[in-house]
Scaffold this active site. Structure first.
Site, PDB file in Angstrom:
ATOM      1  N   ARG A  68       0.835  -1.208   0.000  1.00  0.00           N
ATOM      2  CA  ARG A  68       0.000   0.000   0.000  1.00  0.00           C
ATOM      3  C   ARG A  68       0.868   1.256   0.000  1.00  0.00           C
ATOM      4  O   ARG A  68       0.544   2.269  -0.601  1.00  0.00           O
ATOM      5  CB  ARG A  68      -0.973   0.003   1.195  1.00  0.00           C
ATOM      6  CG  ARG A  68      -1.727   1.320   1.334  1.00  0.00           C
ATOM      7  CD  ARG A  68      -3.001   1.265   2.197  1.00  0.00           C
ATOM      8  NE  ARG A  68      -2.917   0.392   3.336  1.00  0.00           N
ATOM      9  CZ  ARG A  68      -2.256   0.663   4.467  1.00  0.00           C
ATOM     10  NH1 ARG A  68      -1.606   1.809   4.594  1.00  0.00           N
ATOM     11  NH2 ARG A  68      -2.234  -0.202   5.459  1.00  0.00           N
ATOM     12  N   TYR A 120     -17.256  16.672 -14.571  1.00  0.00           N
ATOM     13  CA  TYR A 120     -17.693  15.264 -14.627  1.00  0.00           C
ATOM     14  C   TYR A 120     -18.714  14.983 -13.501  1.00  0.00           C
ATOM     15  O   TYR A 120     -18.514  15.426 -12.364  1.00  0.00           O
ATOM     16  CB  TYR A 120     -16.461  14.353 -14.515  1.00  0.00           C
ATOM     17  CG  TYR A 120     -16.787  12.927 -14.161  1.00  0.00           C
ATOM     18  CD1 TYR A 120     -17.568  12.148 -15.010  1.00  0.00           C
ATOM     19  CD2 TYR A 120     -16.348  12.358 -12.972  1.00  0.00           C
ATOM     20  CE1 TYR A 120     -17.894  10.846 -14.681  1.00  0.00           C
ATOM     21  CE2 TYR A 120     -16.661  11.051 -12.637  1.00  0.00           C
ATOM     22  CZ  TYR A 120     -17.437  10.299 -13.492  1.00  0.00           C
ATOM     23  OH  TYR A 120     -17.768   9.018 -13.162  1.00  0.00           O
ATOM     24  N   ASP A 191      -8.359  18.674 -14.480  1.00  0.00           N
ATOM     25  CA  ASP A 191      -8.658  17.292 -14.849  1.00  0.00           C
ATOM     26  C   ASP A 191      -8.400  17.175 -16.358  1.00  0.00           C
ATOM     27  O   ASP A 191      -9.118  17.763 -17.164  1.00  0.00           O
ATOM     28  CB  ASP A 191     -10.119  16.977 -14.500  1.00  0.00           C
ATOM     29  CG  ASP A 191     -10.486  15.522 -14.775  1.00  0.00           C
ATOM     30  OD1 ASP A 191      -9.851  14.905 -15.659  1.00  0.00           O
ATOM     31  OD2 ASP A 191     -11.408  15.005 -14.124  1.00  0.00           O
ATOM     32  N   LYS A 216      -9.323   5.973 -18.710  1.00  0.00           N
ATOM     33  CA  LYS A 216      -9.700   6.436 -20.040  1.00  0.00           C
ATOM     34  C   LYS A 216      -8.494   6.328 -20.995  1.00  0.00           C
ATOM     35  O   LYS A 216      -8.005   5.251 -21.241  1.00  0.00           O
ATOM     36  CB  LYS A 216     -10.274   7.844 -19.945  1.00  0.00           C
ATOM     37  CG  LYS A 216     -11.342   7.990 -18.835  1.00  0.00           C
ATOM     38  CD  LYS A 216     -12.526   7.102 -19.047  1.00  0.00           C
ATOM     39  CE  LYS A 216     -13.565   6.999 -17.949  1.00  0.00           C
ATOM     40  NZ  LYS A 216     -13.430   7.616 -16.684  1.00  0.00           N
TER      41      LYS A 216
END
Ligand SMILES: Cc1ncc(COP(=O)(O)O)c(C=O)c1O
Length: 417
Positions: A68, A120, A191, A216
């Site tokens: 992690r 978004y 973004d 994406k």
């Protein structure tokens, strides 16, 4: 976890990453891709181990202790993202939304954020339903360059931009916003999901943080959910690295490896998707069945001058949207009639997709707000893939004809109009 306060600084430009020596394609293939030092493997192995041996307490054999906190595949991917976004640092997250959440979590309660309106849908949901519960207030602005000065408050800490915005493809002049924000010690986040680092590098235009839904274009094959943030400031790096580990919304080693593999062809895919999108936008613009087309690569786009200034080679990217004649019904029928484009949410993959934002990705935004931002029921969003451009244009034209015939038939059945 205590919220962390942003420094109250009169902004000094943070040290920037040095200009890259190599071009994008070379960096995409080689940045963060060392040969394996033990076997010489040209492609890195996937380090699935969650923990790493120590020779004595606190003395790990290598650089890693627990996955992690850090992992070789994640670090290599982060190095590649930093190189492609001209950043000193990058961090990977388990999704684009997790990247957003980590940045918002770094703000103290009582902070204020200014965001573009047609952000978004999931980011809008986070701002209004999660950040607000932690005492962070967000003001939305449809014209951020024009309105920013009037919206600033003493507590304003962040400006949030998407350029192009989703799904109306409007652009923001990043430099214009950053120069006002920086006079007040406010950080600017962009973004960059819709364009990818191949077409736009927001840090070069004055932004402080660039975020991506890696899901994406960066991964590009619709098989990984991941996010990333990249920036230059060492203070931001310290805070966001802490939160990345403390919140724990990190990607798996396998997903980092897959996304890194996808990223190596980003320049080829982004160029091809842009070429296809421009052809489709031109086809749509000349169709009698279309009311209007939103595509930054078209000279008719209201902010085409920003495309020319801010995007590589004036490319418009692979995303576009358009309003079809015949309302919601025609929009839905168009999406069902395409044969190559799949009706599905998401974007940025090698395959072409279509969707109706008002009923799908943006359905959660109240109608009034949605329509004020240009998200009408008849708006269709298109993600152009890298299939043969001629086939894509033919598919769009036949689906438009079928959607239009359906509208006429229903009109006749319903007594006209
Ligand atoms: C522009 C933009 N930003 C962020 C996100 C969120 O990314 P993810 O789905 O990886 O959480 C999306 C998802 O569609 C997006 O389109």
């Amino acid at each position: 976890m205590p919220a962390m306060t942003l420094p109250d600084h009169s902004i000094e430009t943070p040290p920037r990453a040095p200009s890259p020596v190599h071009g994008f394609g070379t960096l995409a293939v080689h940045a963060g891709s060392p040969h394996d030092p033990v076997t010489g493997a040209v492609i890195e192995p996937i380090s699935l181990s969650t923990t790493y041996a120590q020779t004595a307490v606190g003395q790990p054999v290598g650089l890693y202790e627990y996955t992690r906190s850090s992992n070789p595949n994640r670090e290599n991917f982060e190095a590649a993202i930093a190189a492609l976004e001209h950043a000193k640092h990058a961090l990977a997250f388990s999704s684009g939304s997790a990247a957003t959440a980590n940045i918002l979590q770094s703000l103290a309660a009582g902070s204020h954020v200014i965001s573009i309106s047609d952000v978004y849908g999931g980011t809008h949901r986070y701002f209004t339903k999660v950040a607000s519960a932690h005492g962070v207030q967000v003001t939305f602005s449809p014209h951020i360059e024009r309105d920013i000065s009037g919206l600033l408050k003493p507590e304003t800490k962040l400006i949030w931009i998407e350029s192009p915005s989703n799904p109306t493809l409007s652009l923001v002049d990043i430099r214009a916003v950053a120069s006002i924000a920086h006079q007040h010690g406010i950080l600017v986040v962009v973004d960059n999901t819709f364009l990818s680092p191949y077409i736009q590098n927001p840090l070069d235009h004055g932004a402080d943080i660039v975020v991506h839904s890696v899901t994406k274009y960066i991964n590009g094959h619709s098989d990984v959910l991941m996010g990333a943030a990249a920036y230059n400031s060492p203070e931001l790096h310290e805070r966001l690295t802490f939160l990345q580990n403390a919140i724990g919304a990190v990607p798996s080693a396998f997903d980092c490896w897959l996304a890194h593999r996808g990223l190596k062809t980003l320049h080829l895919r982004a160029r091809e998707a842009s070429k296809n999108a421009l052809n489709i936008a031109q086809t749509l613009e000349s169709s009698p069945h279309v009311l209007s087309v939103n595509y930054p690569g078209l000279p008719s786009h209201a902010q085409h001058h920003i495309t020319v200034k801010q995007h590589r080679d004036g490319l418009g990217g692979g995303m576009l949207s358009f309003r079809i004649r015949g309302g919601k019904e025609a929009a839905e029928r168009f999406c069902q009639e395409t044969k190559i484009f799949t009706l599905a949410e998401s974007l940025g993959g090698v395959e072409s997709l279509v969707e109706v934002p008002g009923s799908m990705t943006h359905a959660g935004i109240p109608r009034e707000q949605r329509e004020a931002a240009g998200v009408w029921d008849d708006l269709v969003r298109v993600s152009c893939g890298i299939e043969d451009g001629v086939d894509l244009c033919k598919d769009v034209m036949q689906a438009l004809e079928k959607a239009a015939v359906g509208v006429k038939m229903n009109g006749a059945k319903n007594g006209g109009n």
